[in-house]
Design an enzyme around this catalytic site. Structure first.
Site, mmCIF file in Angstrom:
data_model
loop_
_atom_site.group_PDB
_atom_site.id
_atom_site.type_symbol
_atom_site.label_atom_id
_atom_site.label_comp_id
_atom_site.label_asym_id
_atom_site.label_seq_id
_atom_site.Cartn_x
_atom_site.Cartn_y
_atom_site.Cartn_z
ATOM 1 N N GLU A 208 0.830 -1.213 0.000
ATOM 2 C CA GLU A 208 0.000 0.000 0.000
ATOM 3 C C GLU A 208 0.861 1.257 0.000
ATOM 4 O O GLU A 208 1.103 1.863 1.060
ATOM 5 C CB GLU A 208 -0.946 0.020 1.210
ATOM 6 C CG GLU A 208 -2.074 -0.988 1.133
ATOM 7 C CD GLU A 208 -3.065 -0.846 2.284
ATOM 8 O OE1 GLU A 208 -2.789 -0.074 3.241
ATOM 9 O OE2 GLU A 208 -4.130 -1.504 2.244
ATOM 10 N N GLU B 70 -6.057 -7.498 -0.486
ATOM 11 C CA GLU B 70 -6.418 -7.236 0.911
ATOM 12 C C GLU B 70 -7.734 -6.488 0.977
ATOM 13 O O GLU B 70 -7.961 -5.543 0.227
ATOM 14 C CB GLU B 70 -5.320 -6.415 1.602
ATOM 15 C CG GLU B 70 -5.646 -6.061 3.058
ATOM 16 C CD GLU B 70 -4.556 -5.190 3.700
ATOM 17 O OE1 GLU B 70 -3.358 -5.446 3.420
ATOM 18 O OE2 GLU B 70 -4.900 -4.261 4.436
#
Length: 519
Positions: free
Chosen positions: A357, A446
């Site tokens: 991320e 995710e």
């Protein structure tokens, strides 16, 4: 008279000294440290300090202040990044303590185990006689010599110490002990000393039956891996060895530095058989400030082998988060993926996720794309066809921006989309639609059903909307996270079990996940 006063003074002084000694002794009893031993020659070019915790320390915790109070020779305590700890910071394996201007690496362990068994010479010999020469022949006995006869230390503790040692040293552990016999994560129920003749595993290495690691491993029969084989990307879809569309559905671990116990063979096989997963994601945080060390590589290696044995796919996740910009630790990322690809280039079940991320002041063209191009180049120089998943800006949400300028020149590249259902709703799905319309292949490596904090209220309705959208578009997904952490994004709740969970031991997200996996 003066003589009498002098005698009274001496008596008072003696009483005072004795009182101080009693107070100090009482304080020492409250200290979590039971013993510290120093070794200069257990292993080459490395000094070891073992810190044994007292019987009250079931949690195996102690602080810098406590160990410095226990041994006045300790002058400093640093973490693996050479940062001096504060007095209240917890000591962990891999930290360094300075004694006589020498740095000793810490191996921390306690002497309380739930089964209460005591380590005897037979336990030590079982371990010593079944491990290869990558640990000195008498190191285990010398470590156990920290203990007196009534201290509690079982075979699982010895296994923990061996794994910690070899993780720190970056060695590969080989053993003739049957799998899970000394698996401290799972707490296996096999009795010490039990014969393994009927297991057929006495000559195996942990995690597989490959005599030659360089050869391509054979998949277990009638598993997702056996049925679908090597995966690739065609257009916006993952396709299997037959060119048919295929969707991965599974779970992501939490950070391996915090929850390594769930990386075990029984858990992976159980989730495949009872939950219906076909993939697992190994989340290894990339920031040294939150626990990344090379010792975590061994947990990743174990996880890949467990996944292969279970016949499921595995995502090796370089979990950028607190480090924000993937270029911060790019050299470590390249080194890591060169190591992984060298080991697993012939494995059909391995997928590489190179930046979880990206966030903060990070842009696709300026930061993420150049990083990805450099890392992909290194991966492709070794592994020519495995799927590689690339993170996207704003915690892997801006797939629409990436769709305007994707990476070219390589096959089997996908891009990450992450969501938390109570926060990210239709506007984020529209970003996904834009990307798909532009032929950008997306992988949700995710997601959670709570808000973006990972610990807020869940939104079942929005979660169902998301899963229906992903399934309709053949987008693969991994649910965060496989742990018992006290937060709403954890799949487990009120249990320390590392496999075989009942429905009552699942969180609200865990119960929802079981239903979602059946759709």
């Amino acid at each position: 008279m003066k003589k009498k006063i002098a005698i009274i003074g001496i008596i008072i002084a003696i009483v005072f000294i004795c009182t101080l000694f009693i107070i100090r002794k009482s304080f020492a009893l409250d200290n979590n440290v039971k013993d510290i031993k120093y070794y200069n020659d257990l292993i080459e070019d490395q000094k070891i300090a073992t810190i044994l915790l007292n019987e009250k320390t079931v949690s195996r915790n102690t602080t810098k202040k406590e160990i410095m109070e226990y041994d006045s020779k300790i002058k400093n305590v640093k973490d693996s990044n050479n940062k001096t700890l504060d007095d209240i910071d917890l000591i962990k394996t891999g930290d360094y303590i300075t004694v006589n201007n020498e740095d000793y690496i810490v191996v921390l362990y306690g002497d309380v185990n739930k089964d209460g068994s005591i380590c005897d010479i037979e336990d030590i010999m079982i371990v010593k006689n079944n491990y290869s020469d990558n640990i000195e022949v008498d190191s285990i006995e010398r470590l156990a010599a920290n203990l007196v006869s009534d201290d509690v230390l079982d075979t699982q503790d010895i296994a923990r110490m061996i794994k910690i040692y070899l993780g720190i040293l970056g060695e590969n552990l080989t053993t003739k002990i049957p799998e899970n016999y000394l698996d401290f994560e799972t707490g296996g129920d096999k009795e010490p000393g039990k014969d393994d003749e009927d297991t057929g595993e006495s000559d195996q290495k942990p995690g597989g039956d490959d005599e030659n690691p360089g050869e391509k491993p054979e998949p277990v029969e009638n598993t997702p891996l056996a049925r679908h084989g090597q995966l690739g990307v065609k257009g916006i879809d993952i396709v299997d060895k037959n060119g048919e569309k295929f969707q991965l559905k599974g779970v992501s671990t939490h950070g391996l530095q915090w929850f390594p116990q769930y990386v075990n063979q029984e858990a992976f096989t159980y989730m495949r058989d009872e939950w219906g997963i076909n993939a697992i994601r190994l989340a290894m945080y990339s920031d040294p400030n939150v626990g990344y060390t090379k010792s975590l590589h061994e947990i990743v290696n174990n996880g890949v082998e467990y996944a292969k044995n279970a016949g499921i796919y595995v995502i090796i996740d370089w979990h950028i988060l607190s480090d924000g910009n993937p270029n911060t630790n790019k050299s470590s990322a390249i080194e890591f993926f060169k190591e992984m690809t060298s080991k697993y280039k012939d494995y059909d079940n391995v997928i590489y996720e190179i930046c979880n991320e990206p966030n903060g002041d990070v842009q696709w063209e300026r930061d993420i794309k150049p990083y990805a191009q450099d890392v992909i180049k290194e991966i492709r120089s070794i592994d020519t066809d495995a799927i590689i998943v690339v993170g996207t800006p704003t915690w892997s949400q801006d797939v629409d921006i990436v769709a305007k300028s994707p990476i070219i020149g390589y096959d089997n590249i996908m891009y990450t989309l992450h969501f938390y259902a109570a926060t990210h709703k239709e506007y984020l799905r529209q970003k996904a639609v834009t990307a798909l319309t532009s032929s950008l292949p997306i992988f949700v490596t995710e997601f959670g059903i709570c808000d973006a904090s990972g610990n807020g209220a869940v939104d079942i309705h929005e979660a169902n909307t998301w899963i229906n959208f992903l399934n309709q578009n053949n987008i693969s997904w991994m649910c965060w996270n496989l742990s018992n952490k006290d937060e709403s994004s954890s799949i487990l709740k009120n249990t320390n079990k590392t496999t075989g969970w009942t429905k009552e031991e699942l969180s609200e997200e865990g119960k929802w996940l079981l239903e979602a996996l059946k759709r």
